[in-house]
Design an enzyme around this catalytic site. Sequence first.
Site, PDB file in Angstrom:
ATOM      1  N   ARG A   1       4.268  36.770 125.464  1.00 34.87           N
ATOM      2  CA  ARG A   1       2.906  37.805 125.037  1.00 34.87           C
ATOM      3  C   ARG A   1       2.691  38.485 126.347  1.00 34.87           C
ATOM      4  NH1 ARG A   1      -2.331  37.331 125.025  1.00 34.87           N
ATOM      5  NH2 ARG A   1      -3.557  38.115 123.373  1.00 34.87           N
TER       6      ARG A   1
ATOM      7  N   LYS B   1      -3.259  36.508 133.609  1.00 32.90           N
ATOM      8  CA  LYS B   1      -4.352  35.465 133.497  1.00 32.90           C
ATOM      9  C   LYS B   1      -4.847  35.248 134.991  1.00 32.90           C
ATOM     10  CE  LYS B   1      -3.385  34.013 128.760  1.00 32.90           C
ATOM     11  NZ  LYS B   1      -2.952  32.771 128.100  1.00 32.90           N
TER      12      LYS B   1
END
Length: 275
Positions: free
Chosen positions: A254, A220
Amino acid sequence: MMLKCGKFELKLDRPLVMGIVNLTPDSFSGDGTGSSRDRAIAHAHAQLDAGADILDLGAESSRPGALPTSLDEELDRLLPVLEALQGCPVPISVDTYKPAVMRSALAAGASMINDIFALRMPGAVEAIADSNCAVCLMHMQGQPLTMQKAPEYGDVLAEVCSFLTERVADLASKGVARERLLLDPGFGFGKTLDHNLQLLAGLNQLAIDGLPLLAGLSRKSMLGQITGRSVDNREFASVAAAMLALSHGAKVLRVHDVAATRDAVAVWEAYRAVQ
Ligand code: PT1
């Protein structure tokens, strides 16, 4: 701690690695599998070979600035891959907020629904109610197209906590068994770097009712802000962030980089065994 997950029952006695399988042509992470279902299926198998404990299939991007995908397009991307993964040895999660996609995915063998809208779309609770699938409830401020324009909180940890508490109570009132629920602060979903770091530091406080926590930090932009690296060069930062998530109570990670994360989890587990 145990998670009901369709025909699976996940003992959460060790951290689990959820391998991302991106079915969108515009993957933010640079591994987009395009419209080629063969490439998507190959990626799913690669994630399994790398040791994924769960596969997370996503056919609509939710990265910042992403536009919504139509129902037909989402189903076109998803259903052939679900079909090809019949008999998969690990649970298949489907990353969707659309109730119609949830119903189709469950009918096609999915064992988990991973919902960035935390079942707030009309009809979403009903769509999962009659199954025994697991459900990941994630916090998001705003929606993907605009969520990173101006994220704002008084106390981000308190606000995410009260949101998740409300969602858990709503589902309990609608008869959804708590053994089916996972909670997720939604890193990067309407959050600045500082907000994300506060959520990471306070992660274990979000385990409402002792429910298991899922953390999605992989590749991210917060890791890009910290390291200065492009999305394709965030593997090391992602593994470091995953370790921090583990140390603050995450039970499911995840990730894109399953093999690297599995090694980090093995180190974490060996260390934990002597504590
Ligand atoms: C997540 C998650 C998800 N993240 C769950 N599902 C994405 N349960 C998709 C960026 O800042 O964390 N938890 N499904 C991907 N979304 C993003 C968000 C991707 C932010 C990139 C960023 O770069």
